[in-house]
Design an enzyme around this catalytic site. Structure first.
Site, PDB file in Angstrom:
ATOM      1  CB  SER A 172      -0.895   0.001   1.242  1.00  0.00           C
ATOM      2  OG  SER A 172      -1.567   1.238   1.393  1.00  0.00           O
ATOM      3  CE1 TYR A 191      -4.104  -2.205   5.130  1.00  0.00           C
ATOM      4  CE2 TYR A 191      -3.389   0.053   4.718  1.00  0.00           C
ATOM      5  CZ  TYR A 191      -3.773  -1.184   4.244  1.00  0.00           C
ATOM      6  OH  TYR A 191      -3.810  -1.422   2.897  1.00  0.00           O
TER       7      TYR A 191
END
Length: 272
Positions: A135, A148
């Site tokens: 990501s 995350y």
């Protein structure tokens, strides 16, 4: 046309994983689409080149069994796409130890489990690709997504180190760093942490959440990431990182002074 090649994709039930499975099938690959509950998926109806396999990335026995089944039924694995993952959202103080461990078990240790299972096969063949879906949050942290981001930052280090180790066996390692993508990630694949009686972060969350939502709604379609995964899986070069819809988030990190970069992020998300 068929390529004679096989790709194993984790988390293929929806979003980026599903779009990737459909794209590879359209381009002639055999697709081993893995997920925790294949009986609930209609993905195999999209193409006779897609086969469903049960796989839970947090269970090494499940991983080993699925990898062995794919090799037996498809004749081998040429590319693995480690896509399975979800986002834990909320102030760190509100997150339980169990929630944090589950986040790491899925997003990081799940990748390690699958990679560990396929490496002997690829090493013996002296060929293969490992494509890890990271990501842009692995290069820049977002407010309320600290855990995350922590898993994705760890995935960056793992992928880079593995890239160095496996080159001797002609196994290429890639990491995909998408920006915001329009999937059900923020509904189906997000867990929001809260703690009874903890109200100190309420104003911060109220300020930040609408800006996160705006970025989510402006995201690209999953197929944009699927195409990037395709390039990573089939390109000739040893390039490590790809940024579909994420280059504007990742690129400034290398040249904007640290304190200024942090101020930009704070302003973008109203994280004051």
């Amino acid at each position: 046309m068929t390529s004679g090649k096989t790709v194993l994709i984790t988390g293929a039930s929806s979003g980026i994983g599903r779009a990737t499975a459909e794209l590879f099938a359209e381009r002639g690959w055999t697709v081993a689409a893995t997920m925790r509950r294949p009986e609930e998926s209609n993905l195999a109806q999209k193409s006779d080149r897609i086969r469903l396999f049960r796989l839970d990335v947090t269970d090494q026995a499940s991983v080993d069994r699925a990898v062995a089944d794919v090799i037996a039924q498809c004749g081998g694995i040429d590319v693995v796409v480690n896509n399975a993952g979800y986002g834990l959202m909320g102030p760190f103080e509100a997150q339980t130890d169990a929630q944090i461990r589950r986040q790491f078990e899925t997003n990081l240790f799940g990748v390690l489990n699958v990679t560990r299972a396929v490496l002997p096969h690829m090493r013996e063949r002296r060929a293969g690709r490992i494509v890890n879906v990271g990501s842009a949050a692995g290069r820049m942290a977002l407010p309320l997504y600290s855990m995350y981001a922590a898993t994705k930052w760890a995935l960056e280090g793992f992928s880079e180190g593995l890239w160095l180790e496996l080159r001797q066996f002609n196994i290429k390692v890639k990491i995909i760093e998408p920006g915001m993508i329009k999937t059900d990630f923020f509904e189906r694949s997000r867990e929001v942490a809260s703690k009874p009686g903890l109200t100190a972060y309420d104003e911060f969350v109220a300020n930040v959440a609408p800006n996160l939502t705006a970025w989510e709604e402006a995201g690209a379609e999953p197929v944009v990431v699927a195409r990037s995964i395709w390039r990573a899986a089939t390109g000739r070069w040893w390039r490590l990182r790809y940024q579909p819809n994420g280059i504007l988030a990742v690129w400034p990190r290398g040249w904007v002074p640290g304190q200024l970069y942090v101020r930009i992020v704070r302003r973008l998300f109203n994280a004051w």
